[in-house]
Write an enzyme that holds these catalytic residues in place. Structure first.
Site, PDB file in Angstrom:
ATOM      1  N   VAL A  66     130.108 -46.814 -72.714  1.00  0.00           N
ATOM      2  CA  VAL A  66     129.833 -45.389 -72.523  1.00  0.00           C
ATOM      3  C   VAL A  66     130.369 -44.574 -73.695  1.00  0.00           C
ATOM      4  CG1 VAL A  66     130.150 -43.384 -71.018  1.00  0.00           C
ATOM      5  CG2 VAL A  66     129.866 -45.651 -70.019  1.00  0.00           C
ATOM      6  N   GLN A  98     142.836 -48.189 -76.137  1.00  0.00           N
ATOM      7  CA  GLN A  98     144.128 -48.862 -76.122  1.00  0.00           C
ATOM      8  C   GLN A  98     144.013 -50.328 -76.511  1.00  0.00           C
ATOM      9  OE1 GLN A  98     145.761 -48.832 -72.166  1.00  0.00           O
ATOM     10  NE2 GLN A  98     143.817 -49.376 -71.207  1.00  0.00           N
ATOM     11  N   LEU A 138     123.427 -57.445 -66.246  1.00  0.00           N
ATOM     12  CA  LEU A 138     122.161 -57.348 -65.521  1.00  0.00           C
ATOM     13  C   LEU A 138     121.775 -55.885 -65.320  1.00  0.00           C
ATOM     14  CD1 LEU A 138     123.706 -60.075 -64.531  1.00  0.00           C
ATOM     15  CD2 LEU A 138     121.882 -60.146 -62.837  1.00  0.00           C
ATOM     16  N   HIS A 169     135.647 -57.806 -58.548  1.00  0.00           N
ATOM     17  CA  HIS A 169     134.346 -58.356 -58.157  1.00  0.00           C
ATOM     18  C   HIS A 169     134.217 -59.719 -58.828  1.00  0.00           C
ATOM     19  CE1 HIS A 169     130.029 -58.983 -58.389  1.00  0.00           C
ATOM     20  NE2 HIS A 169     130.019 -58.702 -59.672  1.00  0.00           N
ATOM     21  N   TYR A 213     123.938 -62.047 -57.128  1.00  0.00           N
ATOM     22  CA  TYR A 213     122.989 -61.907 -58.229  1.00  0.00           C
ATOM     23  C   TYR A 213     123.221 -63.042 -59.224  1.00  0.00           C
ATOM     24  CZ  TYR A 213     126.852 -59.642 -60.808  1.00  0.00           C
ATOM     25  OH  TYR A 213     128.048 -59.362 -61.423  1.00  0.00           O
ATOM     26  N   VAL A 241     127.142 -50.603 -66.914  1.00  0.00           N
ATOM     27  CA  VAL A 241     126.297 -50.880 -68.074  1.00  0.00           C
ATOM     28  C   VAL A 241     124.863 -50.431 -67.819  1.00  0.00           C
ATOM     29  CG1 VAL A 241     125.281 -52.716 -69.472  1.00  0.00           C
ATOM     30  CG2 VAL A 241     127.725 -52.762 -68.942  1.00  0.00           C
ATOM     31  N   THR A 242     124.370 -50.644 -66.617  1.00  0.00           N
ATOM     32  CA  THR A 242     122.988 -50.304 -66.266  1.00  0.00           C
ATOM     33  C   THR A 242     122.627 -48.871 -66.639  1.00  0.00           C
ATOM     34  OG1 THR A 242     122.971 -51.887 -64.435  1.00  0.00           O
ATOM     35  CG2 THR A 242     121.365 -50.097 -64.327  1.00  0.00           C
ATOM     36  N   ASP A 248     120.754 -22.039 -55.286  1.00  0.00           N
ATOM     37  CA  ASP A 248     120.269 -20.805 -54.664  1.00  0.00           C
ATOM     38  C   ASP A 248     121.340 -20.344 -53.695  1.00  0.00           C
ATOM     39  OD1 ASP A 248     119.867 -22.792 -52.725  1.00  0.00           O
ATOM     40  OD2 ASP A 248     118.124 -21.779 -51.880  1.00  0.00           O
ATOM     41  N   LEU A 262     126.338 -14.820 -37.756  1.00  0.00           N
ATOM     42  CA  LEU A 262     127.496 -14.104 -37.229  1.00  0.00           C
ATOM     43  C   LEU A 262     128.769 -14.792 -37.709  1.00  0.00           C
ATOM     44  CD1 LEU A 262     126.149 -13.649 -33.578  1.00  0.00           C
ATOM     45  CD2 LEU A 262     125.984 -12.015 -35.490  1.00  0.00           C
TER      46      LEU A 262
END
Length: 830
Positions: free
Chosen positions: A15, A36, A52, A225, A259, A362-363, A552, A659
């Site tokens: 990123v 770092q 992926l 993960h 996956y 990454v996606t 709005d 009200l």
């Protein structure tokens, strides 16, 4: 080259480096990127990401990010090799529920402009020979999906941006953020302070630590993960000539939370099929850049084999060829999760010039970087960022307990088939209105949003189904659209249209803007002329500088210097607070203005229906006639001995008032109205009926029917724009625009068969071409037909036929003039 703001980006992952590149592309040249870790392997999530990229997503914004990421990585090449291997993506179904969901997902793909098609079991096996065809019911194939070489992309981006003048400093730990006068001024490191006009934290799962340096809560939770690589798979020998090569599509087996991708003749397997493993980054120890390697980095924890064994067994069932291999190595890799699963983007409300781009995978990386670069250089992103805005969370959603529980729940549910209205089981009852006890007594069915418990219908009204006319009975729904719905909503709509109903509007955001500079602030931020006498209520828009609708709101002028705003959540709160701070700091004493969120200390009942005036006259001596309280006017009244601010407006299209009173008086107000309303057949009604009545009246809902990607004329809200006003944000961009000349317009659709109900985001086809998607939808109980709204090309006219694709089935609809109900406004003004 002209000087541009001094930018410091914290984090040299996928990123941060993409952001530097996007800024360079836009002519900004004074950029420093810190990390770092060593630049060749920073050690964050990017360094171990398997890469992926599945682009299709229920969110238009997230799909847009993914599409751009694919486009950019394909164009990022060296020696003729790009950073994206477009092998395609295949998602398989082994249950009927998943197969139906793939049909829905194909609809998302069509709506967002992504090519895909459903495959039969035989076609799945032909495309992916290693699959066990007996257990596959079908699949979704997206040819443009594939594998991102994230770590390689980072190195190429560093090389490219360094040549353009970007400074990179690896092995540099951030120790603090400098600030002065409410604005960021620099970044502290062990080697000294780096001056900065803008700081962007792209620190990944360390993002919360960076945010804490300015007192900012960054609601993300690092979770581990699992990912493994197998030993060589005999069936794969000779297929790929590169160690990480891949020719088969990336594969997702969401029924088992798994996956897959190829690594040459080995397989990579990612699993969410294990317990949540939250990580306290403070336990990772001191960062030692010199020890970082492919197999040793802060984001890569020791593998826990026992957690992976069920996934390994499921893998061998799906891919029998892998039974001839073994698990060679694995790790528990750290990724960032958030309370609602979305990324965290935008400027901090605590410190001007401090931005975040966190919880980005990454996606979506390059797409997010593009959006952030647009935000920094022009003040807006071409892609609407409402659902990603860092300020979207309520305070109760920023507590460590809430962030931890909800983020872990999102990990568990990451591949689950979830209904759009699916409520959390926990945490609940975080925020309840003063009427909550009465709601429970009436058998309310609650859903949750923003921490608020919101009644959708009341079981106490079930008996009304036998009383109401047969033409009000809605058709039977299919299983999916019937989830979290009830025919009782029809009875509540009927009572609202024919008698009187009480709606709890407390969860809607309320702000008080006050001070001698209040009118000046609101005049600049809104499209309406608010220089009206106290008592005026105005519907108006907030635009960005390009004319996109950022919100709005309703504005009630309660006194010369006090305004009450009905807004759209915490994003609006942060926007007004920032604008008020800037005006107060830069102006004179007469420019002073403050913004207070009064939502928690107040409450609101929407009292609507043709008998509303009869009811309120029984408990108030104030004048509620048309002369006493005109449409879109407000005044202070007393109801049942309780001081109330009454506003004559209605989003269900019937006579009545909103009200408002203090929270401590709320239950007394409810009880007074309830008791007085018994002779008139008063009922409590919920959000399900409200949503239907809103659509019948043609009222828009911000965030779905319009966003920053739409201008007021496209959204059918040109009436709310006063171009004769001297100035307001976005005015210049709207010059010359009209509803008739818009290339696209928000259109009302009615379903021809009178019974097929859609929920939103389904693709809309005109002459066999996908031209839009459903923004809002509901069954119209008064008009006895399903309603949907969609942006359609300006060439599509009233009376034309379109098709809506719902789970693979085409449903014919007709473009219709709106509003469908009371177009002359006689009911509202009655």
């Amino acid at each position: 080259m002209a000087s541009t703001p001094r930018i410091v980006i914290i984090g040299a992952g996928i990123v941060g480096t993409n952001l530097a590149d996007e800024l360079v592309t836009r002519g900004w040249n004074n950029i420093t990127v810190l990390d770092q870790g060593p630049l060749n392997m920073p050690g964050g999530s990017t360094s171990h990401a398997p890469g992926l990229v599945f682009q299709t997503n229920p969110s238009k914004t997230m799909a847009s990010f993914a599409k751009y990421t694919v486009e950019k990585l394909l164009s990022l090449t060296e020696d003729g090799v790009s950073c994206f291997n477009q092998v395609g993506g295949l998602e398989v179904a082994t249950t009927e529920t998943r197969l139906a969901d793939l049909k829905r997902k194909l609809g998302y793909a069509a709506a967002w402009g992504i090519e895909g098609r459903l495959l039969s079991p035989a076609e799945c096996q032909e495309l992916y020979p290693l699959l066990d065809g007996e257990n596959i019911l079908g699949g979704l194939h997206v040819p443009s999906d594939g594998l991102a070489s994230a770590a390689r992309a980072v190195q190429l981006l560093i090389k490219r941006t360094e040549s353009a003048g970007v400074t990179y400093r690896g092995s540099t730990t951030v120790t603090g953020i400098e600030q002065s006068g409410g604005r960021v001024t620099g970044v502290q490191t062990a080697d000294g302070v780096i001056p900065a006009d803008i700081v962007v934290s792209c620190a990944g799962f360390w993002g919360a630590k960076i945010g804490a340096m300015i007192g900012m809560a960054v609601p993300l939770l690092p979770l581990a993960h699992q990912y493994v690589k197998t030993t060589p798979v005999p069936a794969q020998q000779g297929r790929n000539d590169q160690p990480n090569g891949a020719r088969l599509p990336i594969l997702r087996h969401q029924d088992q939370d798994l996956y897959y991708r190829e690594h040459g003749d080995r397989y990579g397997i990612g699993s969410y099929a294990h317990r949540p493993m939250p990580v306290d980054v403070d336990t990772l120890g001191a960062y030692a850049p010199e020890t970082v390697s492919e197999h040793h980095m802060p984001s890569r924890l020791d593998f826990t084999l026992e957690d992976f064994l069920p996934a390994w067994e499921a893998t061998k069932q799906l891919l029998p060829a892998l039974a001839d291999s073994e698990i060679e190595d694995g790790f528990n890799g750290i990724f960032s999760f958030t309370p609602d699963g979305g990324p965290l983007l935008g400027e901090s409300k605590e410190l001007d010039g401090f931005y975040v781009a966190e919880a980005v995978w990454v996606t979506h990386s390059a797409g997010v970087a593009k959006a952030m670069a647009e935000l920094l250089t022009t003040g807006r992103s071409e892609t609407d960022l409402g659902e990603c805005d860092i300020t979207r969370f309520e305070d109760v959603q920023l507590t460590p307990e809430y962030v931890s529980e909800t983020s872990q729940q999102n990990f568990v549910e990451i591949y689950d088939v979830l209904h759009p209205l699916q409520p959390r089981l926990s945490p609940r009852n975080l925020r309840v209105s003063p009427f909550h006890a009465r709601h429970k007594e009436l058998g309310a069915f609650f859903l949750e949003a923003g921490g608020w418990e919101r009644p959708y219908w009341f079981e106490a009204n079930a008996a009304l189904l036998k009383e109401m006319p047969a033409e009000w009975l809605p058709p039977a729904r299919d299983a999916w659209s019937g989830m979290f719905s009830s025919p009782i909503a029809a009875a509540e709509a009927w009572k609202t249209r024919t008698a009187v109903a009480m709606y709890d509007m407390t969860p809607l955001k309320r702000l008080e803007v006050s001070g001698p500079g209040a009118l000046k602030l609101l005049q600049e931020l809104t499209t309406a002329d608010l220089a009206k006498k106290p008592g005026a209520v105005t519907y108006t828009l907030l635009l960005d500088h390009a004319g996109g609708v950022r919100s709005d709101i309703t504005v009630a002028r309660l006194s010369e210097d006090t305004f009450q705003l009905g807004a759209n959540g915490n994003i609006d709160t942060a926007y007004f607070e920032r604008a008020a701070r800037h005006q107060t700091q830069s102006g004179s004493a007469t420019d002073w203005v403050q913004v207070r969120d009064t939502t928690g200390g107040t409450c609101c009942i929407g009292l609507w229906g043709p008998l509303a005036r009869d009811l309120v006259s029984k408990v108030s001596d104030d004048d509620f006639t048309n002369d006493g309280l005109k449409y879109f006017r407000a005044k202070n009244v007393v109801i049942g001995g309780i001081p109330v601010t009454a506003m004559r407006l209605s989003y269900v299209g019937e006579l009545g008032w909103e009200l408002y009173t203090s929270a401590d008086n709320g239950q007394r107000l409810w009880d007074a109205l309830w008791q007085a309303g018994q002779p008139f057949g008063v009922i409590a009604a919920g959000r399900a009926a409200f949503s239907s009545l809103r659509l019948e009246k043609g009222y828009r809902s911000w965030g779905t029917d319009m966003t920053t990607e739409h201008d007021p004329f496209e959204a059918g809200l040109g009436f709310a724009v006063k171009m004769a006003k001297e100035s307001f944000i976005g005015k210049g961009a709207l010059e010359g625009r009209t509803e008739e000349a818009s290339a696209r317009r928000l259109r009302c659709l009615t379903i021809d068969d009178g019974r097929s109900i859609v929920l939103g985001k389904e693709p809309v086809f005109y002459k066999e071409q996908a031209v839009g998607y459903v923004t809002s939808a509901a069954y119209g109980y008064t008009v006895a037909k399903p309603i949907a709204y969609s942006y359609l090309p300006g060439t599509v006219s009233v009376g034309d036929s379109v098709d809506i694709e719902y789970f693979g089935r085409r449903i014919t609809a007709t473009v219709t003039e709106d509003p469908l109900y009371d177009p002359k406004m006689t009911r509202l003004r009655g």
